[in-house]
Every structure is written in structure tokens, then in C-alpha cells.
Design a protein around this motif. Sequence first.
Motif, PDB file in Angstrom:
ATOM      1  N   ASN A 143      57.302 -13.167  23.555  1.00 31.85           N
ATOM      2  CA  ASN A 143      56.854 -13.928  22.377  1.00 31.85           C
ATOM      3  C   ASN A 143      57.110 -15.391  22.687  1.00 31.85           C
ATOM      4  N   PRO A 144      56.042 -16.187  22.882  1.00 29.11           N
ATOM      5  CA  PRO A 144      56.252 -17.557  23.369  1.00 29.11           C
ATOM      6  C   PRO A 144      57.107 -18.417  22.446  1.00 29.11           C
ATOM      7  N   ILE A 145      57.006 -18.205  21.145  1.00 26.95           N
ATOM      8  CA  ILE A 145      57.798 -19.040  20.230  1.00 26.95           C
ATOM      9  C   ILE A 145      59.278 -18.697  20.362  1.00 26.95           C
ATOM     10  N   ILE A 146      59.563 -17.412  20.377  1.00 21.86           N
ATOM     11  CA  ILE A 146      60.967 -17.003  20.502  1.00 21.86           C
ATOM     12  C   ILE A 146      61.510 -17.430  21.862  1.00 21.86           C
TER      13      ILE A 146
END
Length: 185
Positions: free
Chosen positions: A5-8
Motif C-alpha cells: 500500500n503506497p500510502i502506508i
Amino acid sequence: MSTNNPIIDVMQARHSVRRYDGQTEIKRSELERLLKTAFLAPTALNLQPIRALVVTSPGLRQKLTTATGNTSQLTTASAVVLFVNDRENQDDAQPFQPGQKTPTQAHTDIGALDAGLVAMQFMLLAKDAGYDTNPMTGFDHLAFSQILNLDINRYQPLLLVSIGVAAQPGQLAKHKTLQQIVAFR
Ligand SMILES: Cc1cc2nc3c(=O)[nH]c(=O)nc-3n(C[C@H](O)[C@H](O)[C@H](O)COP(=O)(O)O)c2cc1C
């Protein structure tokens, strides 16, 4: 540990870095790209009172070290960004022009919240672009304003953020547990 998950992933990877390689130049267009997206952050009443002064000049950053203990960030980063609250908040074509003297609005703490949100987005975007950052409040506001030729009655310094290529990777800070900080009613 990647989560796919790129945001996490970028949130988990961001750590304060206080020493940079001292040689990377980040293009103005790249800094503008990061700041343009960072400034999509919400602001109270959508007033958008925050302004950013990007200091890339090594000479100016050296001068600023006289007014903060955060020396290595200033001397080794590619740039430092000073986020300020513009108490007048006019739709100026160009902010930070010297000699503007219009009556000032009352001081508000809301600006500090707005600045924090912009700065947080900037730090995450910077991490995503391969850079590291350090947010700083440890600097002399008056001295910074004088060195940077800012009208302190209009532009209230709030947060300084260094950006650059880390000399060594940042470390995960110790964090409180969820039980210590979150409750449900
Ligand atoms: C509002 C604020 C002010 C800070 N001021 C400084 C500072 O003046 N100098 C510094 O080295 N770090 C400063 N920090 C960085 C914190 O020390 C750091 O965020 C904290 O130790 C957690 O580490 P991390 O950023 O790596 O997660 C500041 C952070 C925040 C949020």
C-alpha cells in the motif's frame, strides 16, 4: 516492511533525517511540484493562509545557522522550507515581497494547524520522491525573519522543514502503543 500500500509504505518509511549528503541539488521545478501537491492540504474555512519560503542558497542557510541549534540540517540539506502564517492573506501574485505594510489581522493559532497539515503532506511527498526531511520548530523566529527580510508582523514563522538526500537512513522513532494513545467511548 512493505505492505503493497503506497500510502502506508511512505508513512512507515518517513523518519526525521538531520544530516544530508550536502551535495544534491533539487530542481526548483521538483520542489514546486512537491509543494503544489502539499498545498492541497485542508485549511480552516479554506482560507489558505500558509506561505512557503524555500531557501536553497547555501550562503543564506549558513547565515540562518546563527539562529538555530539545528545546524546540520541547514548546512547539508538541499533546501529548507519555512512555512509561515500570512496574517494578511491577500491574493498577492508574489508573496514575501519586501515593503508591504497593510494592517495586520489578529494572531490566530489556527494557522499552526494549517501549516502542520501542509508540512506533513510535503514530508510524505518528499519521501515518496526519494528525499528525507526534518520538521523543526527550534529556531529563533525574529532572527530568521530578519535574515530572510520578512515582515514579522505579517509573516508568522511556524515550521521549518529541511529536505535532501539522507547521509544515512533515518531510524524509526520509539512510538507509544495504541493502548496508550487511543480510547473509544
Ligand atoms: C512540531 C515539531 C517540531 C520539531 N522540531 C524539531 C527541531 O527543532 N529539531 C529537530 O531535530 N527535530 C525536530 N522535530 C522532529 C522530532 O524530533 C521527530 O519528529 C520525533 O523525534 C519523531 O521522529 P520521526 O520524525 O523520525 O518519526 C520536530 C517535530 C515536530 C512535529
